[in-house]
Design a protein around this motif. Structure first.
Motif, PDB file in Angstrom:
ATOM      1  N   VAL A   1     -20.537  28.891 -35.510  1.00  0.00           N
ATOM      2  CA  VAL A   1     -21.802  28.574 -34.833  1.00  0.00           C
ATOM      3  C   VAL A   1     -21.997  29.489 -33.629  1.00  0.00           C
ATOM      4  O   VAL A   1     -23.095  30.002 -33.395  1.00  0.00           O
ATOM      5  N   ILE A  22     -25.073  32.002 -33.188  1.00  0.00           N
ATOM      6  CA  ILE A  22     -25.931  31.871 -32.005  1.00  0.00           C
ATOM      7  C   ILE A  22     -26.017  33.209 -31.279  1.00  0.00           C
ATOM      8  O   ILE A  22     -27.094  33.647 -30.867  1.00  0.00           O
ATOM      9  N   HIS A  65     -31.945  25.308 -26.705  1.00  0.00           N
ATOM     10  CA  HIS A  65     -31.878  24.834 -28.082  1.00  0.00           C
ATOM     11  C   HIS A  65     -30.529  25.184 -28.718  1.00  0.00           C
ATOM     12  O   HIS A  65     -29.938  24.374 -29.435  1.00  0.00           O
ATOM     13  N   LYS A  66     -30.051  26.381 -28.440  1.00  0.00           N
ATOM     14  CA  LYS A  66     -28.771  26.813 -29.011  1.00  0.00           C
ATOM     15  C   LYS A  66     -27.614  26.005 -28.420  1.00  0.00           C
ATOM     16  O   LYS A  66     -26.664  25.662 -29.126  1.00  0.00           O
ATOM     17  N   GLU A  73     -27.597  22.767 -30.138  1.00  0.00           N
ATOM     18  CA  GLU A  73     -27.064  22.949 -31.491  1.00  0.00           C
ATOM     19  C   GLU A  73     -25.536  22.933 -31.476  1.00  0.00           C
ATOM     20  O   GLU A  73     -24.897  22.272 -32.300  1.00  0.00           O
ATOM     21  N   ALA A 105     -24.313  19.459 -30.844  1.00  0.00           N
ATOM     22  CA  ALA A 105     -24.430  18.623 -32.040  1.00  0.00           C
ATOM     23  C   ALA A 105     -23.257  18.860 -32.988  1.00  0.00           C
ATOM     24  O   ALA A 105     -22.715  17.905 -33.572  1.00  0.00           O
TER      25      ALA A 105
END
Length: 72
Positions: free
Chosen positions: A21, A25, A53-54, A57, A60
């Protein structure tokens, strides 16, 4: 705080997922910034929004691994 991050740091699959991730990103930010630089439309507010937002992410993914570790 360490007790909450133990499922993330001790699980090799979680490390690979988070590293993947992070790589994606980073690539997304670099490509976006390069595109904005080429078209001369660099905007700090858009960059700040995109980075937020990243970050969410990534949070999450970490939260999903913590929940997965708690359920096992």
């Amino acid at each position: 705080m360490g007790i909450f991050l133990q499922p993330v740091t001790s699980n090799p699959a979680a490390r690979v997922a988070i590293a993947t991730v992070l790589l994606l990103i980073t690539l997304d930010v670099v490509v976006g910034f390069t595109g904005a630089a080429i078209t001369k439309t660099i905007s700090s507010s858009k960059m700040r929004s995109g980075l937020l937002h990243k970050l969410m992410e990534l949070a999450a993914v970490a939260l999903a691994d913590i929940v997965d570790g708690a359920l096992l």
